[in-house]
Design a protein around this motif. Structure first.
Motif, mmCIF file in Angstrom:
data_model
loop_
_atom_site.group_PDB
_atom_site.id
_atom_site.type_symbol
_atom_site.label_atom_id
_atom_site.label_comp_id
_atom_site.label_asym_id
_atom_site.label_seq_id
_atom_site.Cartn_x
_atom_site.Cartn_y
_atom_site.Cartn_z
ATOM 1 N N GLN A 1 -0.080 16.740 -10.552
ATOM 2 C CA GLN A 1 -0.336 17.186 -9.316
ATOM 3 C C GLN A 1 -0.075 17.886 -8.402
ATOM 4 O O GLN A 1 1.299 16.356 -8.406
ATOM 5 C CB GLN A 1 -1.553 16.147 -9.424
ATOM 6 N N THR A 2 0.492 18.601 -7.593
ATOM 7 C CA THR A 2 1.144 18.973 -6.904
ATOM 8 C C THR A 2 0.196 19.508 -5.385
ATOM 9 O O THR A 2 -0.589 19.662 -5.625
ATOM 10 C CB THR A 2 1.851 20.638 -7.076
ATOM 11 N N PRO A 3 0.843 18.392 -4.081
ATOM 12 C CA PRO A 3 2.084 17.060 -4.157
ATOM 13 C C PRO A 3 1.592 16.293 -5.341
ATOM 14 O O PRO A 3 0.686 15.962 -4.281
ATOM 15 C CB PRO A 3 1.690 17.429 -3.017
ATOM 16 N N TYR A 4 3.128 15.552 -5.535
ATOM 17 C CA TYR A 4 2.635 14.106 -6.599
ATOM 18 C C TYR A 4 2.421 13.022 -5.419
ATOM 19 O O TYR A 4 3.107 13.359 -4.513
ATOM 20 C CB TYR A 4 4.448 14.062 -6.663
ATOM 21 N N ILE A 5 1.597 12.564 -5.780
ATOM 22 C CA ILE A 5 1.048 11.211 -5.223
ATOM 23 C C ILE A 5 1.294 9.716 -6.057
ATOM 24 O O ILE A 5 0.595 9.974 -7.345
ATOM 25 C CB ILE A 5 -0.458 11.360 -4.593
ATOM 26 N N ASP A 6 2.538 9.266 -5.620
ATOM 27 C CA ASP A 6 2.271 8.233 -6.427
ATOM 28 C C ASP A 6 1.559 7.185 -6.119
ATOM 29 O O ASP A 6 0.965 6.964 -5.189
ATOM 30 C CB ASP A 6 4.010 8.110 -6.068
ATOM 31 N N GLY A 7 1.839 6.568 -7.177
ATOM 32 C CA GLY A 7 1.385 4.449 -6.991
ATOM 33 C C GLY A 7 0.456 4.721 -7.865
ATOM 34 O O GLY A 7 -0.847 5.705 -7.973
ATOM 35 N N TYR A 8 -0.033 3.378 -8.105
ATOM 36 C CA TYR A 8 -1.000 2.563 -9.269
ATOM 37 C C TYR A 8 -1.754 1.834 -8.609
ATOM 38 O O TYR A 8 -2.727 0.947 -9.615
ATOM 39 C CB TYR A 8 -0.847 2.819 -10.536
ATOM 40 N N GLU A 9 -1.808 0.916 -8.067
ATOM 41 C CA GLU A 9 -1.999 -0.244 -7.145
ATOM 42 C C GLU A 9 -2.322 -0.515 -6.132
ATOM 43 O O GLU A 9 -2.363 0.497 -4.815
ATOM 44 C CB GLU A 9 -0.855 -1.463 -7.721
ATOM 45 N N VAL B 1 -5.244 -1.445 -10.606
ATOM 46 C CA VAL B 1 -3.897 -1.374 -11.163
ATOM 47 C C VAL B 1 -3.155 -0.349 -12.071
ATOM 48 O O VAL B 1 -2.366 -0.480 -12.426
ATOM 49 C CB VAL B 1 -3.744 -3.210 -11.542
ATOM 50 N N ASP B 2 -4.335 0.638 -12.755
ATOM 51 C CA ASP B 2 -3.179 1.271 -13.059
ATOM 52 C C ASP B 2 -4.636 2.760 -13.043
ATOM 53 O O ASP B 2 -5.707 3.048 -13.606
ATOM 54 C CB ASP B 2 -3.963 1.080 -14.242
#
Ligand code: NAP
Length: 316
Positions: free
Chosen positions: A56-64, A88-89
């Motif tokens: 997905q642009t822009p990329y948003i990082d992070g899962y927690e 957490v996922d």
């Protein structure tokens, strides 16, 4: 909403902080206003473009992250607005608002603070499956953890020593060495010393989340022992020949946390086991280092360069 994001892969300098579109609420989902967001090594792999990533642009990082539920889809059953949930996922977590499927929302006991829950969440669940699902060590076993003073390494040390396992480890500095002793380690070697030469075929299990250390891990694991490979914080490992493993009767095990959080009941049960360990003080979480979300690039630099021992949290 504000978020940390990137539009091209690269070093910490590709990370930007700014306004992006709010996430959309689905019928079975929640919108969570994040209080703390956990930074993990996998966020670095994703930023570099070397790991699986939601496109997905822009990329948003992070899962927690942890925060307050501010909206619920019409089919949501067990969560209501105002509840506090940990996740957490769930992708796109480096943001003020995150769309969390109800099934991935973890309820946190009132006795556990936001900061503690976010500090132990993903890394604690990882330490738990590495110790209890993969390695399954017995009291008296001798194990070694590479990167013992990292987030996973610290919690893994505490869980294993509580099980009566003797834990050795490797750390880069004397300060990190002391942290590992405080977590219960038996002996902590400095990374650049020649400790491995005197420990050939020695450990029942070697936990390797560093990756580039895999050849050392293979050498120091005893015959019929196990290497648990779970990450590459120090770089990708070289290829391993199964014939070499067989001739030493050594087994290589791997695992990804998400394959152990297969449904909402299991996710909550595993988290509850972790929370109980904290409440009984079997696990004493380290104090996290907190960066504002707007300083996400500096937080990545600190994690990547090993400047911080223990968990890094981002605060929106
Ligand atoms: N498989 C899974 O489901 C799963 C889930 C979560 C995390 N992980 C993995 O677990 C690992 C640790 O994650 P974390 O969150 O605990 O990260 P962390 O807190 O940053 O710890 C990383 C550790 O790696 C060590 N390290 C980094 N570069 C190294 C090198 N070149 N040589 C030797 N050691 C090096 C560091 O040692 P020093 O501190 O001594 O410098 C540090 O202790 C990562 O590989 C991560 O991807 C896997």
């Amino acid at each position: 909403m504000k978020a940390g994001y990137f539009t091209e892969f690269g070093g910490p300098e590709v990370l930007q902080y700014g306004t992006v579109a709010d996430p959309k609420l689905t019928t079975t989902g929640l919108i969570v206003k994040t209080q703390y967001i956990g930074l993990n090594y996998a966020d670095i792999y994703r930023r570099r473009g070397t790991y699986h990533l939601e496109k997905q642009t822009p990329y948003i990082d992070g899962y927690e992250g942890i925060g307050e539920v501010v909206a619920c889809g019409t089919a949501v059953q067990h969560v209501k607005e105002g509840d506090r949930v940990l996740f957490v996922d769930v992708p796109f977590a480096n943001a003020e608002l995150v769309a969390v499927p109800e099934a991935r929302a973890i309820h946190v006991p009132a006795a556990i603070s936001d900061q503690v829950a976010a500090t132990i969440g993903l890394q604690g669940l990882t330490a738990d499956f590495l110790a209890h699902d993969l390695a399954q060590n017995r009291a008296g076993d001798r194990v070694l953890i590479h990167g013992i003073s990292g987030g996973v390494g610290n919690l893994l040390t505490q869980l294993l020593t509580a099980d009566g396992v003797s834990v050795d480890g490797v750390a880069s500095t004397t300060a990190k060495q002391q942290l590992a002793y405080a977590a219960g380690a038996h002996e902590v070697f400095l990374r650049h010393s020649d400790w491995a030469a005197t420990h050939t075929n020695y450990f029942d299990t070697v936990f390797d989340g560093v990756g580039s250390t895999l050849p050392v891990s293979l050498a120091i694991t005893r015959r019929r022992g196990r290497i648990v490979f779970y990450g590459m914080a120090g770089g990708n490992p070289p290829k391993v020949d199964p014939i070499d493993l067989m001739s030493g009767s050594k087994s290589l095990m791997t695992g990804d946390l998400w394959d152990f959080l297969t449904d909402e009941t299991i996710r909550q049960a595993r988290a509850d086991r972790l929370f109980k360990a904290v409440l009984r003080q079997t696990i004493v979480p380290t104090t996290p280092t907190i960066y504002p979300l707007s300083a996400i690039s500096a937080a990545h630099t600190a994690l990547e360069q090993g400047q911080v021992a223990g968990k890094i949290l981002l605060a929106p």
